[in-house]
Design an enzyme around this catalytic site. Structure first.
Site, PDB file in Angstrom:
ATOM      1  N   GLY A  26      46.316  54.003  33.791  1.00  0.00           N
ATOM      2  CA  GLY A  26      45.935  55.004  33.025  1.00  0.00           C
ATOM      3  C   GLY A  26      44.251  55.112  32.980  1.00  0.00           C
ATOM      4  CG  HIS A  32      41.936  56.105  38.221  1.00  0.00           C
ATOM      5  ND1 HIS A  32      41.450  55.743  37.103  1.00  0.00           N
ATOM      6  CD2 HIS A  32      42.789  54.909  38.631  1.00  0.00           C
ATOM      7  CE1 HIS A  32      41.593  54.459  36.637  1.00  0.00           C
ATOM      8  NE2 HIS A  32      42.526  54.042  37.702  1.00  0.00           N
ATOM      9  CD  GLN A  59      48.148  44.501  35.846  1.00  0.00           C
ATOM     10  OE1 GLN A  59      49.122  45.157  36.751  1.00  0.00           O
ATOM     11  NE2 GLN A  59      46.961  44.677  36.339  1.00  0.00           N
ATOM     12  CD  GLN A 151      45.236  45.416  41.960  1.00  0.00           C
ATOM     13  OE1 GLN A 151      45.768  45.101  41.097  1.00  0.00           O
ATOM     14  NE2 GLN A 151      44.883  46.577  42.082  1.00  0.00           N
TER      15      GLN A 151
HETATM   16  O1  PAF Z   1      44.647  48.304  39.455  1.00  0.00           O
HETATM   17  C1  PAF Z   1      45.513  48.487  38.696  1.00  0.00           C
HETATM   18  O2  PAF Z   1      45.308  49.507  37.986  1.00  0.00           O
HETATM   19  C2  PAF Z   1      46.766  47.837  38.422  1.00  0.00           C
HETATM   20  O3  PAF Z   1      46.529  46.095  38.675  1.00  0.00           O
HETATM   21  C3  PAF Z   1      48.074  48.086  39.241  1.00  0.00           C
HETATM   22  C4  PAF Z   1      47.738  48.172  40.453  1.00  0.00           C
HETATM   23  C5  PAF Z   1      48.242  49.700  38.612  1.00  0.00           C
HETATM   24  C6  PAF Z   1      49.201  47.396  38.585  1.00  0.00           C
HETATM   25  O4  PAF Z   1      49.562  47.227  37.461  1.00  0.00           O
END
Ligand code: PAF
Length: 275
Positions: A26, A32, A59, A151
């Protein structure tokens, strides 16, 4: 746009065509928007774009910004509506994690360096939630930004090792006019920190263009330029192989210069492939 807060509702939403997932936490911004735009292109005319918004407690390390992480629900909903998202999955923490949960997904090589070294357990949290989102939403493809290069690498490894039949699509980092990588955490910066944070991109570009032939010199130059910003506090600057993420001594065609730097309490990351 259909909004579903529960796993059962998400699972009973019938698939229309190729489904492309944009997983997010969010506080949606321009970057995004770019992920969603690319997802739309991937899904095609008959496919659907699914966005998940979930601030994943797993996380965040203890004492970090989980509580204060921005959660502008109304604005996020509007943002997705405007971009023609088909399905918005927005579960609560209790919906995603039963109290007695005891299964986690852990990647054990790429996760141990860079971000993983500074943020213990971070990628275990990312892998666990991304695996759950994949299982719940059953996408054919999922889109991730290259700002979070590690990631992306960890998720790709998880997809390969756990045999998910999901294409992982990488999207180049979206930047502000002064080069700062767009991030939900940029809103934490005060005006002076925000101004000085532009040094990160400047340092990465200077290092790339310097023609320096050793990691020591490249990292040294990057650190020197960042240190010109008095509010910058370096967490790490590292030159690694872009596939293994292991530190290298000599730059090659596949080298990645990655950094994490604090401005005040805000920790920013960025990277550049030296090529
Ligand atoms: O990159 C992010 O926003 C987060 O690490 C993800 C991939 C949505 C996982 O919570």
């Amino acid at each position: 746009m259909k909004i579903v807060p529960t796993i059962a509702q998400a699972q009973s939403h019938a698939k229309k065509g190729p489904r492309v997932l944009v997983p997010t936490m969010g506080a949606l911004h321009r970057a995004h928007g770019e992920l969603i735009r690319i997802a739309r292109g991937q899904a095609g005319k008959n496919g659907e774009v699914v966005v998940s918004i979930f601030v994943n407690p797993l996380q965040f390390e203890p004492g970090s910004d989980y509580e204060r992480y921005p959660r502008p629900e109304q604005e996020d909903e509007e943002f997705c509506r405007k971009l023609d998202v088909d399905l918005l999955f927005r579960p609560s923490a209790t919906e995603m994690y039963p109290e007695n949960r005891s299964v986690f997904v852990e990647e054990n090589s790429l996760s141990n360096v860079l971000e993983g070294k500074s943020r213990l357990g971070h990628f275990r949290g990312v892998c666990t939630v991304v695996a759950k989102l994949f299982n719940i939403l059953q996408p054919d493809a999922a889109v991730f930004g290259e700002k979070d290069f590690q990631q992306l690498a960890v998720v790709r490894r998880m997809v390969r090792d756990l045999n998910y039949k999901i294409d992982i699509v990488a999207v180049p980092t979206v930047r502000e006019a002064d080069g700062l990588a767009c991030s939900s955490r940029n809103v934490y910066l005060n005006a002076e920190e925000r101004k000085q944070a532009a040094v990160l991109r400047k340092a990465l570009l200077a290092a790339k263009d310097s023609g320096k032939k050793s990691a020591k010199d490249i990292v040294g130059l990057t650190r020197t330029i960042i240190s010109e910003a008095p509010l910058a506090r370096i967490d790490y600057v590292d030159l690694v192989d872009a596939d293994t993420l292991q530190t290298i001594e000599l730059p090659g065609p596949n080298s990645l210069l990655a950094l994490a730097v604090f401005f005040g309490k805000t920790r920013l990351i960025d990277n550049i492939v030296l090529g």
